[in-house]
Enzyme design. Structure first.
Site, PDB file in Angstrom:
ATOM      1  N   HIS A   1       0.850  -1.206   0.000  1.00 16.29           N
ATOM      2  CA  HIS A   1       0.000   0.000   0.000  1.00 16.29           C
ATOM      3  C   HIS A   1       0.886   1.257   0.000  1.00 16.29           C
ATOM      4  CE1 HIS A   1      -3.091  -2.594   2.359  1.00 16.29           C
ATOM      5  NE2 HIS A   1      -3.540  -2.464   1.122  1.00 16.29           N
TER       6      HIS A   1
ATOM      7  N   LYS B   1     -17.981  -6.349   6.870  1.00 17.45           N
ATOM      8  CA  LYS B   1     -16.678  -7.009   7.075  1.00 17.45           C
ATOM      9  C   LYS B   1     -16.332  -6.962   8.545  1.00 17.45           C
ATOM     10  CE  LYS B   1     -14.044  -6.587   2.769  1.00 17.45           C
ATOM     11  NZ  LYS B   1     -12.856  -5.971   2.150  1.00 17.45           N
TER      12      LYS B   1
ATOM     13  N   ARG C   1      -1.791  -5.947  -8.243  1.00 15.99           N
ATOM     14  CA  ARG C   1      -0.593  -6.750  -7.973  1.00 15.99           C
ATOM     15  C   ARG C   1      -0.416  -7.849  -8.996  1.00 15.99           C
ATOM     16  NH1 ARG C   1      -2.752  -8.084  -2.116  1.00 15.99           N
ATOM     17  NH2 ARG C   1      -4.511  -8.333  -3.525  1.00 15.99           N
TER      18      ARG C   1
ATOM     19  N   SER D   1      -2.833  -7.972   3.047  1.00 13.27           N
ATOM     20  CA  SER D   1      -3.157  -7.799   4.469  1.00 13.27           C
ATOM     21  C   SER D   1      -3.685  -9.112   5.054  1.00 13.27           C
ATOM     22  CB  SER D   1      -4.221  -6.704   4.656  1.00 13.27           C
ATOM     23  OG  SER D   1      -3.731  -5.462   4.234  1.00 13.27           O
TER      24      SER D   1
HETATM   25  O1  PNS Z   1      -8.939  -2.881   0.224  1.00 11.38           O
HETATM   26  P1  PNS Z   1     -10.209  -3.400  -0.383  1.00 11.38           P
HETATM   27  O2  PNS Z   1     -11.016  -4.169   0.653  1.00 11.38           O
HETATM   28  O3  PNS Z   1      -9.976  -4.189  -1.643  1.00 11.38           O
HETATM   29  O4  PNS Z   1     -11.083  -2.098  -0.793  1.00 11.38           O
HETATM   30  C1  PNS Z   1     -12.367  -2.224  -1.396  1.00 11.38           C
HETATM   31  C2  PNS Z   1     -13.066  -0.853  -1.425  1.00 11.38           C
HETATM   32  C3  PNS Z   1     -13.135  -0.250  -0.042  1.00 11.38           C
HETATM   33  C4  PNS Z   1     -12.312   0.072  -2.342  1.00 11.38           C
HETATM   34  C5  PNS Z   1     -14.505  -1.049  -2.000  1.00 11.38           C
HETATM   35  O5  PNS Z   1     -15.148  -2.057  -1.297  1.00 11.38           O
HETATM   36  C6  PNS Z   1     -15.325   0.228  -1.954  1.00 11.38           C
HETATM   37  O6  PNS Z   1     -15.150   1.108  -2.769  1.00 11.38           O
HETATM   38  N1  PNS Z   1     -16.231   0.327  -0.949  1.00 11.38           N
HETATM   39  C7  PNS Z   1     -17.092   1.484  -0.759  1.00 11.38           C
HETATM   40  C8  PNS Z   1     -18.547   1.155  -1.089  1.00 11.38           C
HETATM   41  C9  PNS Z   1     -18.802   1.243  -2.589  1.00 11.38           C
HETATM   42  O7  PNS Z   1     -18.685   2.295  -3.195  1.00 11.38           O
HETATM   43  N2  PNS Z   1     -19.142   0.076  -3.176  1.00 11.38           N
HETATM   44  C10 PNS Z   1     -19.389  -0.041  -4.599  1.00 11.38           C
HETATM   45  C11 PNS Z   1     -18.081  -0.311  -5.340  1.00 11.38           C
HETATM   46  S1  PNS Z   1     -18.328  -0.482  -7.077  1.00 11.38           S
END
Ligand code: PNS
Length: 162
Positions: A18, A42, A91, A129
């Site tokens: 990150h 989560k 990645r 993570s």
């Molecule tokens: O580190 P991660 O868990 O891969 O991050 C995922 C994240 C937080 C970027 C994604 O779940 C997100 O954007 N969540 C916010 C809610 C949202 O907008 N959901 C629709 C995504 S298309």
């Protein structure tokens, strides 16, 4: 005009991968908002406040980088921050399918918001993570994978009573 990018994620906890992506984004954009997502569905190891603190410690001194948290849709938070770009790390090919789907969905919801994929240094592409938490839970060393405060926080989370 200042170019703002938002880098959203769970960051549970922040890894060296990150950090590499944040450093790259900071070189490309004037302002980078690192945004810890609250997700009620989560069960993170670290509370959002802890994740923010670990990110702040790790990014202190990086010009233009701010750390915050958000609830709800990313596209709404991007509008709030006046961000024109979402940064995500890629990645491996295995990341691509989900990232591509998310990028297209976000574009449907907010057509002006661009998603920009950045790849971390090759030697960091194996970091996640989830795996790092598993190693810490089983008593393994994590110092090579996360910034020092996150390594200490992981050890404290999984410390066995004497
Ligand atoms: O580190 P991660 O868990 O891969 O991050 C995922 C994240 C937080 C970027 C994604 O779940 C997100 O954007 N969540 C916010 C809610 C949202 O907008 N959901 C629709 C995504 S298309």
């Amino acid at each position: 005009m200042r170019h703002t990018a938002i880098y959203p994620g769970s960051f549970d906890p922040v890894t060296n991968g990150h950090l590499d992506v944040i450093g790259r984004a900071a070189r490309l954009f004037d302002r980078v908002v690192v945004a810890v997502a609250f997700n009620e569905l989560k069960q993170p190891l670290f509370a959002p406040e802890e994740r923010i603190e670990l990110l702040q410690q790790a990014t202190a001194g990086l010009p233009g980088v701010e750390v915050t948290a958000f609830r709800g849709l990313l596209v709404d938070f991007a509008r709030e921050c006046q961000a024109g770009v979402v940064v995500r790390g890629l990645r491996a090919i295995s990341d691509f399918e989900f990232e591509f789907q998310m990028a297209l969905m976000n574009r449907k919801l907010h057509p002006e918001l661009e998603t920009c994929f950045l790849t971390p240094k090759e030697e960091l592409t194996y970091l996640s993570s989830r795996l790092i938490k598993e190693i810490a839970r089983l008593g393994g060393p994590v110092d090579a994978f996360v910034p020092a405060p996150a390594a200490r926080a992981l050890r404290a989370k999984f410390a066995r009573p004497a």
